[in-house]
Design an enzyme around this catalytic site. Structure first.
Site, PDB file in Angstrom:
ATOM      1  N   GLU A  26     -10.130  -2.241   4.426  1.00  0.00           N
ATOM      2  CA  GLU A  26      -9.009  -1.744   4.779  1.00  0.00           C
ATOM      3  C   GLU A  26      -8.787  -0.286   3.768  1.00  0.00           C
ATOM      4  O   GLU A  26      -9.216  -0.143   3.151  1.00  0.00           O
ATOM      5  CB  GLU A  26      -7.768  -2.632   4.127  1.00  0.00           C
ATOM      6  CG  GLU A  26      -7.865  -4.039   4.694  1.00  0.00           C
ATOM      7  CD  GLU A  26      -6.953  -5.207   4.156  1.00  0.00           C
ATOM      8  OE1 GLU A  26      -6.040  -5.701   4.956  1.00  0.00           O
ATOM      9  OE2 GLU A  26      -6.461  -5.069   2.876  1.00  0.00           O
TER      10      GLU A  26
ATOM     11  N   ASP B 191       0.841  -1.185  -0.071  1.00  0.00           N
ATOM     12  CA  ASP B 191      -0.161   0.091   0.026  1.00  0.00           C
ATOM     13  C   ASP B 191       0.961   1.313  -0.076  1.00  0.00           C
ATOM     14  O   ASP B 191       1.935   1.278   0.767  1.00  0.00           O
ATOM     15  CB  ASP B 191      -0.859   0.249   1.211  1.00  0.00           C
ATOM     16  CG  ASP B 191      -1.752  -1.126   1.602  1.00  0.00           C
ATOM     17  OD1 ASP B 191      -1.391  -2.122   0.757  1.00  0.00           O
ATOM     18  OD2 ASP B 191      -1.859  -1.326   2.744  1.00  0.00           O
TER      19      ASP B 191
HETATM   20  C1  FRU Z   1      -3.690  -3.709   2.812  1.00  0.00           C
HETATM   21  C2  FRU Z   1      -3.084  -4.137   4.062  1.00  0.00           C
HETATM   22  C3  FRU Z   1      -3.522  -2.986   5.200  1.00  0.00           C
HETATM   23  C4  FRU Z   1      -2.179  -3.326   6.157  1.00  0.00           C
HETATM   24  C5  FRU Z   1      -1.195  -3.526   5.173  1.00  0.00           C
HETATM   25  C6  FRU Z   1      -0.053  -4.327   5.815  1.00  0.00           C
HETATM   26  O1  FRU Z   1      -2.955  -3.952   1.652  1.00  0.00           O
HETATM   27  O2  FRU Z   1      -3.667  -5.167   4.453  1.00  0.00           O
HETATM   28  O3  FRU Z   1      -4.927  -3.224   5.796  1.00  0.00           O
HETATM   29  O4  FRU Z   1      -2.261  -2.098   6.918  1.00  0.00           O
HETATM   30  O5  FRU Z   1      -1.807  -3.995   4.053  1.00  0.00           O
HETATM   31  O6  FRU Z   1       0.879  -4.533   5.006  1.00  0.00           O
END
Ligand code: FRU
Length: 525
Positions: free
Chosen positions: A232, A50
């Site tokens: 998320e 992300d």
């Molecule tokens: C989304 C996610 C988020 C988390 C991160 C962990 O892709 O699962 O919810 O903070 O990636 O790397």
């Protein structure tokens, strides 16, 4: 001038393919050359997911990202860092945040605290405050529920170095297993800092006066939108309806499964906010009933996208970027040095047509500065499959193609990027059955995951049109298609065995009436 010929039919394909197999055996696979994107951000090496903590300050756009510096698969999360002065080319910086005894550093956001409401800065310095999720792997292993909480860090040198706040966590886990990805923003309407985070099947809203003490306000979304997977990486901001003073609030909410074409996807909601509670707009409720969810992008590779903070009012754009991958196969894509890239930065706008609100997105205008040559094809009519341009005229590793089609019939319109070894990436629309499509099922290397290309991706055509506007950004391993000024967007990655060499168009029964086609070559040093 373009050559009009029926390409790659029957025996010709076979002959070409056979000669290429021979040639291929001699080829030494060069991953950098074949797969490293030209104008989409990738880390120099290892794993990225992300985008995080995006803010603008003093001429620099900052992009942080979920980063694991020790492997090309996901692991203990850090925040990587990159800077751009124009949103198109990025310079990777040293790692910004490292995991510590409280846990890994999961996704989050950053704001510029212009009035030093946090008190972290002395003198005239403007502190930048980041909020992230602490993910505690020890508590997780012990089977505890409360392993995610929110922490902050501040920077007094414009995001280059960070100090974690001694009072962390600033928001303790309230007894919710998934409790993460805080997105902060300044709310000029209610004169407060807002923060939204994702908590399993809902978004939770908080506010603060000083970025350290956060008050829980409300939740949204338990029975609304797509819930095939957990939620998320939310984002939440006001935006005016394009060309008016009417303000609406947008909640962007990624969902880990149940995206429009499988796997991860990014949905959004439109409504109002009174400083405490987000209420869905009544017109939007109707759209949601029909569609279940509204999507920022119908392709499979745009996830966890959020917007930049602190964009000057004189600019005023809502700038968005997503992770150009999908959790269904992200860890398996066939690159060995780095894994994954980001989308092009897009400007989001809210439009209103016949009482329906909708987000549209378009590549940022800064991409125009990279046009090195433009082939103006103009207006023409295609009968049968026609090659529009080949590698003798252009380098297919970075193109920006713009055109319209008029007099659209009840027919199937297909555009294709292909090479001589038989890889093709097709897109277009079926105006009989009313959908756009993006087909990577024959786009090259698919063998790394059976989840990568099991189907052709589609997006519904919601309204009748006689003309359509199409813009395509093509990088070595990605395509981003913007229909009708970004009303429908499709973003996907692909891994051809050899570079793309030609672009063609066809329809089934009627001619394709192209208007104003320009194929821009983009150039990056
Ligand atoms: C989304 C996610 C988020 C988390 C991160 C962990 O892709 O699962 O919810 O903070 O990636 O790397």
């Amino acid at each position: 001038m373009f050559i009009s010929l029926i390409l790659l039919t029957g025996c010709k394909v076979k002959q070409v393919a056979e000669s290429m197999v021979l040639e291929q055996n001699k080829l030494i696979f060069n991953e950098e050359e074949l797969y490293r994107p030209k104008f989409h951000f990738t880390p120099k090496q290892n794993w990225m997911n992300d985008p995080n903590g995006m803010f603008y300050l003093n001429g620099n756009y900052h992009l942080f990202f979920q980063y694991y510096p020790d492997s090309t698969v996901w692991g203990p999360m850090h925040w990587g860092h990159a800077i751009s002065t124009d949103l198109v080319t990025w310079k990777e910086q040293s790692i910004a945040l490292f995991p510590d005894e409280k846990g890994y550093i999961f996704s989050g956001s950053a704001v510029v605290d212009i009035n030093n409401t946090s008190g972290f800065a002395g003198g005239s310095k403007k502190p930048v405050i980041a909020m992230f999720t602490y993910h505690n792997p020890k508590l997780e292993k012990e089977g505890k529920i409360e392993y995610q909480s929110q922490g902050i860090a501040y920077s007094l040198d414009e995001g280059m170095t960070w100090t974690k706040y001694v009072g962390n966590p600033v928001i303790k886990n309230p007894g919710t297993k998934d409790f993460r990805d805080p997105k902060m923003s300044w709310d000029p309407i209610h004169n407060q800092w807002n923060m939204v985070l994702a908590a399993g099947d809902k978004s939770m809203f908080y506010n603060s006066k000083n970025l350290k003490d956060w008050k829980y306000l409300s939740t949204f979304g338990k029975d609304i939108g797509s819930h095939r997977g957990i939620w998320e990486c939310p984002d939440f901001f006001p935006i005016s309806v394009d060309g008016t003073n009417e303000i609406k609030w947008i909640l962007i909410q990624s969902v880990v499964a149940g995206g429009p074409n499988g796997g991860t996807g990014t949905q959004y909601f439109i409504g109002d906010f009174d400083g405490k509670i987000f209420t869905l707009d009544t017109t939007f409720k109707k759209e949601l009933k029909a569609e279940k969810a509204m999507w920022i992008d119908f392709g499979r590779d745009n996830y966890a996208g959020v917007t930049w903070s602190n964009i000057p009012a004189t600019d005023g754009r809502k700038l968005f970027l997503g992770w150009m991958s999908n959790w269904e196969y992200a860890e398996k894509v066939p690159t060995n040095k780095w894994r994954s890239s980001m989308t092009i930065v897009r400007e989001l706008k809210l439009i209103k047509n016949e009482n329906q609100y909708r987000i549209v997105s378009q590549p940022v205008k800064e991409i125009n500065n990279y046009i090195s040559k433009s082939i103006k094809k103009g207006d023409f009519i295609i009968e049968g499959e026609t090659v529009l341009v080949t590698k003798s005229e252009l380098d297919f590793s970075s193109l920006d193609i713009r055109f319209k089609i008029k007099n659209i019939q009840k027919d199937i319109y297909t555009f294709s990027f292909f090479n001589a070894v038989g890889d093709s990436l097709k897109f277009g629309f079926n105006n009989k059955e009313k959908f756009f499509f993006l087909d990577r099922t024959k786009s090259g290397n698919l063998s790394f995951s059976d989840r990568f290309a099991p189907i052709i991706s589609i997006a519904p055509i919601k309204e009748e049109f006689k003309n359509i506007d199409i813009r395509v950004l093509l990088d070595k391993t990605s395509i981003e298609i913007f229909y009708n000024n970004g009303k429908t967007v499709m973003t996907e990655i692909f891994f051809p065995q050899k570079p793309i060499e030609a672009f063609s168009a066809k329809s089934e029964n009627f001619n394709v009436e192209i208007v104003g086609m320009t194929i821009h070559q983009l150039k990056f040093d």
